[in-house]
Motif scaffolding. Structure first.
Motif, PDB file in Angstrom:
ATOM      1  N   ALA A   1     -39.341  24.013   0.697  1.00 31.33           N
ATOM      2  CA  ALA A   1     -39.223  22.785   1.478  1.00 31.33           C
ATOM      3  C   ALA A   1     -39.007  23.047   2.959  1.00 31.33           C
ATOM      4  O   ALA A   1     -39.223  22.161   3.777  1.00 31.33           O
TER       5      ALA A   1
ATOM      6  N   ASP B   1     -51.589  16.161  -0.183  1.00 33.28           N
ATOM      7  CA  ASP B   1     -52.353  17.384  -0.403  1.00 33.28           C
ATOM      8  C   ASP B   1     -53.816  17.056  -0.694  1.00 33.28           C
ATOM      9  O   ASP B   1     -54.727  17.724  -0.193  1.00 33.28           O
TER      10      ASP B   1
ATOM     11  N   ARG C   1     -43.205  21.124 -11.349  1.00 37.81           N
ATOM     12  CA  ARG C   1     -42.779  19.734 -11.133  1.00 37.81           C
ATOM     13  C   ARG C   1     -43.732  19.143 -10.110  1.00 37.81           C
ATOM     14  O   ARG C   1     -44.248  19.851  -9.251  1.00 37.81           O
ATOM     15  N   TYR C   2     -43.931  17.835 -10.198  1.00 34.65           N
ATOM     16  CA  TYR C   2     -44.892  17.186  -9.316  1.00 34.65           C
ATOM     17  C   TYR C   2     -44.250  16.046  -8.546  1.00 34.65           C
ATOM     18  O   TYR C   2     -43.416  15.321  -9.066  1.00 34.65           O
ATOM     19  N   CYS C   3     -44.680  15.908  -7.323  1.00 31.75           N
ATOM     20  CA  CYS C   3     -44.280  14.807  -6.453  1.00 31.75           C
ATOM     21  C   CYS C   3     -45.559  14.024  -6.164  1.00 31.75           C
ATOM     22  O   CYS C   3     -46.507  14.570  -5.594  1.00 31.75           O
ATOM     23  N   ARG C   4     -45.620  12.764  -6.577  1.00 34.23           N
ATOM     24  CA  ARG C   4     -46.842  11.969  -6.405  1.00 34.23           C
ATOM     25  C   ARG C   4     -47.238  11.824  -4.945  1.00 34.23           C
ATOM     26  O   ARG C   4     -48.408  11.938  -4.595  1.00 34.23           O
ATOM     27  N   LEU C   5     -46.267  11.578  -4.086  1.00 31.58           N
ATOM     28  CA  LEU C   5     -46.562  11.426  -2.664  1.00 31.58           C
ATOM     29  C   LEU C   5     -47.079  12.745  -2.082  1.00 31.58           C
ATOM     30  O   LEU C   5     -48.041  12.759  -1.308  1.00 31.58           O
ATOM     31  N   CYS C   6     -46.468  13.838  -2.468  1.00 30.72           N
ATOM     32  CA  CYS C   6     -46.909  15.153  -1.992  1.00 30.72           C
ATOM     33  C   CYS C   6     -48.333  15.441  -2.443  1.00 30.72           C
ATOM     34  O   CYS C   6     -49.164  15.939  -1.667  1.00 30.72           O
ATOM     35  N   LEU C   7     -48.631  15.126  -3.700  1.00 30.40           N
ATOM     36  CA  LEU C   7     -49.979  15.367  -4.215  1.00 30.40           C
ATOM     37  C   LEU C   7     -51.001  14.483  -3.507  1.00 30.40           C
ATOM     38  O   LEU C   7     -52.138  14.909  -3.277  1.00 30.40           O
TER      39      LEU C   7
ATOM     40  N   GLN D   1     -46.610  23.541  -6.543  1.00 33.08           N
ATOM     41  CA  GLN D   1     -46.032  22.544  -7.445  1.00 33.08           C
ATOM     42  C   GLN D   1     -46.406  22.827  -8.895  1.00 33.08           C
ATOM     43  O   GLN D   1     -45.559  22.760  -9.785  1.00 33.08           O
TER      44      GLN D   1
END
Length: 81
Positions: A3, A69, A60-66, A54
């Motif tokens: 991070a 990306d 683990r996944y972050c929807r906003l991050c994906l 990720q």
């Protein structure tokens, strides 16, 4: 650890990168606009790498991050096309 690369929060790096792309896109035809292609490819590579972290490291996944990306990878694909 992921991070804050080099102690800088990752969202700050992303905002700076997309902000630089936006600012350069406002001045087509100048020398600085030539950097857009390389910046798009760099963004796409970074998006792919961060999505990979990720999936493969954090599991683990972050929807906003994906979403961000994916936008970076789409930007690179458009540049390549």
């Amino acid at each position: 650890q992921y991070a804050r690369p080099l102690g800088i929060p990752l969202p700050v790096i992303g905002l700076a990168g997309f902000g630089a792309f936006f600012l350069l896109s406002l001045y087509p035809g100048t020398r600085t606009a030539r950097c857009l292609g390389w910046l798009a490819l760099l963004a796409g590579f970074a998006g792919l790498a961060l999505a990979g972290v990720q999936a493969l490291v954090l599991k683990r996944y972050c929807r906003l991050c994906l979403a961000v990306d994916a936008a970076a990878m789409l930007l690179a694909l458009i540049e390549l096309a």
